[in-house]
Design an enzyme around this catalytic site. Sequence first.
Site, PDB file in Angstrom:
ATOM      1  N   SER A 450     -26.543  -3.159  51.830  1.00  0.00           N
ATOM      2  CA  SER A 450     -26.106  -3.876  53.028  1.00  0.00           C
ATOM      3  C   SER A 450     -25.557  -2.920  54.093  1.00  0.00           C
ATOM      4  O   SER A 450     -26.283  -2.065  54.590  1.00  0.00           O
ATOM      5  CB  SER A 450     -25.085  -4.953  52.634  1.00  0.00           C
ATOM      6  OG  SER A 450     -24.882  -5.865  53.675  1.00  0.00           O
ATOM      7  N   LYS A 475     -31.126  -4.401  50.741  1.00  0.00           N
ATOM      8  CA  LYS A 475     -30.733  -5.686  51.333  1.00  0.00           C
ATOM      9  C   LYS A 475     -30.779  -5.529  52.855  1.00  0.00           C
ATOM     10  O   LYS A 475     -29.847  -5.047  53.472  1.00  0.00           O
ATOM     11  CB  LYS A 475     -29.337  -6.098  50.885  1.00  0.00           C
ATOM     12  CG  LYS A 475     -28.906  -7.460  51.427  1.00  0.00           C
ATOM     13  CD  LYS A 475     -27.536  -7.840  50.895  1.00  0.00           C
ATOM     14  CE  LYS A 475     -27.089  -9.177  51.451  1.00  0.00           C
ATOM     15  NZ  LYS A 475     -26.832  -9.129  52.904  1.00  0.00           N
TER      16      LYS A 475
END
Length: 548
Positions: A450, A475
């Site tokens: 992320s 991600k």
Amino acid sequence: MLLMEVLASSATRWPSLYPQSALSNINSKPNCSFNNSTISQVLPFKSMSVRIVDARLWSPLLCARTNANTSHRGCSNSDGSHRRNTLIHPIWRLNRSFSSKFSLFPMSYGCLFKLKCRCSLRKVTSCLDKFRQRVFVPFVAIMLVTSVCVAVNNAPSWALTEENLLFLEAWRTIDRAYIDKTFNGHSWFRYRENVLRNEPMNTREETYNAIRKMLATLDDPFTRFLEPEKFKSLRSGTQGALTGVGLSIGYPTAVDGSTSGLVVISASPGGPASRAGILSGDIIMEINNTSTENMGIYDAAERLQGSEGSPVELTVQSGSEIKHFALTRERVSLNPVKARLCEVPGMGKESYRIGYIKLSSFNQNASDAVKETINTLKSNGVNAFVLDLRDNSGGLFPEGIEIAKIWLKKGVIVYVCDNRGVRDIYDTDGSSAIAASEPLAVLVNKGTASASEILAGALKDNNRAVLFGEPTFGKGKIQSVFQLSDGSGLAVTVARYETPAHTDINKVGVIPDHPLPQSFPKDEEAFCGCLQDPASACYVNRVQLLSR
């Protein structure tokens, strides 16, 4: 023919969320012009199941006509041919609606069907006056002044409850914020109306279930509903501490070779799970004897958290081995930064000073903590840095952007994209940089996810740092969290991102420049030895580590 069309209202424009009605003439001649739609407020008749919509006609009546034949008697000229059918169809529809919806008012069609096709506004108004006298509804007036005359709303006359309004608040949040405006192929307005008509929402739990079912139609595991306690827990997790076992978890990917369970992205250093030996890439098979095969990550996170001192049992697959752990929940401090200064022998009499910074999460303190650490290390003569992002599962997107600005003189940090392409560009002009020239190495692994991937991708693509380790988690979606009026919340996928080189890393990850030795330590205490002792199994040459 004239086509009656009921359109769903937009939650952003109509907070009352009553349906709108519109009448369209799909066969009108080219010289006729209409307003796009007729929109007005629906007035419910309290004792009868009917709603009337006001309509206005500014253009001549002959524009509201069709060339189609009709079998309605009384709308023909003297020779019996059907030349123009002006207003007859919608008025007939209105009359039929009254007749069918409350039988205590028997009505005839006489006045309506004796209208001539080439009727004037005066005759139509006169006819409507007679119609009004036949049906006594003292507080409802029908105004014939607009584009398409009359529209009837066939929606049921129910009132919105508090539970309905909470559902609509969640629906509106998704409608405004969700990245996929096809909503996974669903008609979002029709879905709302169907739920309001058919889904029971008599209690708060029934409303929550309706919201969960709505989100499930999106088939997006990262867009999820958070009950008030979960929402509060999520907020506390970005603010500094959690009570649990110190695990960050996610869904297995193809790289993991697993089809069930939940993957450990990272274990917080010093937390119960880390001390027990649970590693990144391990698969959690059971939590307190409950299988995780069909368990969502946020349900699992709730089960892992709990009161301080309470026990939790985990069954974990590590490689081919199945392990069982009995852990005790603790308050896990989320101080995001740990640091160390290493002196590495250099050429001649001078030594090389390297500042090691371990960044474990992107909470609201992260960027300030990194700045403070860099300034402290520089005041001690550090002339190179190693930024360790291994097992950092991300956190707050803005903190990732701010930390990238610390290291970059200028350049794009990340492109934020929706289905139509680039929506926003985050870049820097160097005004926030405090360590933009010193050599920098970044350490990553499959637990780097992320916001960590945004930072690593920005530093790599701007040629600011050399990356060491293994491909990151992958991600590439961005979520925003929205609080609802009752204290619950929604985490919504609002965008995807691309690195400065326009690389979409979703399910792929950021690819490092060089691998690291398998035995390279993950804590700051053992880091220096891997740079100082050439005989160590984890040894990395200082020149290789800090070369650009």
